[in-house]
Design an enzyme around this catalytic site. Structure first.
Site, PDB file in Angstrom:
ATOM      1  N   GLU A  62       0.944  -1.013  -0.008  1.00 11.27           N
ATOM      2  CA  GLU A  62      -0.211   0.011   0.163  1.00 11.27           C
ATOM      3  C   GLU A  62       0.866   1.111  -0.064  1.00 11.27           C
ATOM      4  O   GLU A  62       1.775   1.419   0.904  1.00 11.27           O
ATOM      5  CB  GLU A  62      -0.785  -0.020   1.192  1.00 11.27           C
ATOM      6  CG  GLU A  62      -1.521   1.461   1.431  1.00 11.27           C
ATOM      7  CD  GLU A  62      -2.093   1.160   3.175  1.00 11.27           C
ATOM      8  OE1 GLU A  62      -2.292   2.460   3.419  1.00 11.27           O
ATOM      9  OE2 GLU A  62      -2.400   0.198   3.650  1.00 11.27           O
ATOM     10  N   LYS A  91     -10.073  -3.089   7.932  1.00 11.79           N
ATOM     11  CA  LYS A  91      -8.652  -2.355   8.529  1.00 11.79           C
ATOM     12  C   LYS A  91      -9.133  -2.227  10.233  1.00 11.79           C
ATOM     13  O   LYS A  91      -9.826  -0.930  10.317  1.00 11.79           O
ATOM     14  CB  LYS A  91      -8.303  -1.187   7.916  1.00 11.79           C
ATOM     15  CG  LYS A  91      -7.085  -0.611   8.517  1.00 11.79           C
ATOM     16  CD  LYS A  91      -6.794   0.630   7.573  1.00 11.79           C
ATOM     17  CE  LYS A  91      -5.705   1.389   8.257  1.00 11.79           C
ATOM     18  NZ  LYS A  91      -5.411   2.775   7.380  1.00 11.79           N
TER      19      LYS A  91
END
Length: 210
Positions: A40, A128
């Site tokens: 990411e 998340k």
């Protein structure tokens, strides 16, 4: 792309954030070179979209590249145009909703039970758990998994080697690791030290929770 299956398979999501675009790119390439398959790039990094585009051109299909800190609908559209294959958000907002609209896989940030329910309701591919360390770390994940046994959790925030192993042992689908893995590499620091840390985290990901 089946992001949920990739998270289960690879177990480690490397989170890159840096002040220098060239160093961010070098960090991404170094991680991929060591075998990290999910990376990411935070949109708070310098010229993050350009980094994503260049990294996507340089990397093979074994590396799946996403954009993080996606807040707005425009962020999601820009990330997709730059070549991001998934997005990560710190919470439930327009970025997450737009990702679903354009069929872009999303790891959506949540912390409380109500937020986990909301993230699941909008079709998050994974939740998340952020900031995971603020609520007791691995013990909080264990508590959440009782009412949400089928939610794919990815703890992020303060995840180091020790806690990362514990999260995975307690059933996290994967762990997201930023500064304990990246160190100063994305700001122009030591890439060889990054490679050593990467190998250690990959061993943990391979061993823990199996």
């Amino acid at each position: 792309m089946d992001l949920q299956s990739l998270l289960r398979e690879r177990r480690l999501l490397a989170i890159v954030r840096g002040r220098h675009a060239e160093s961010v790119l070098e960090t991404v390439l170094a991680l991929a070179g060591e075998g990290v398959g999910l990376i990411e790039v935070s949109l708070t990094s310098e010229r993050a979209l350009d980094v994503i585009s260049r990294a996507r051109t340089a990397l093979g299909s074994e590396t799946v590249l996403g954009a993080g800190t996606v807040l707005t609908a425009q962020d999601a559209r820009d990330a997709r145009a730059a070549g991001a294959e998934f997005i990560v958000t710190p919470g439930i907002g327009d970025g997450a909703l737009e990702a679903r609209h354009v069929s872009l896989p999303a790891i959506v940030g949540a912390l409380t039970p109500s937020e986990v329910i909301a993230a699941s309701a909008i079709g998050a591919d994974a939740v998340k758990l952020f900031p995971a360390s603020s609520m007791g770390g691995p013990d909080y994940l264990r508590a959440l998994r009782a009412p949400f046994p089928d939610v794919p959790f990815v703890p992020v925030g303060g995840v180091d080697a020790q806690s990362g192993r514990r999260y995975l042992e307690l059933g996290a689908t994967a762990v997201g690791v930023g500064s304990p893995l990246i160190g100063d590499a994305a700001d122009g620091g030591d890439l060889e030290a990054l490679r050593e840390r990467t190998r250690a985290f990959l061993r943990i990901a391979a061993e823990a929770g199996r």
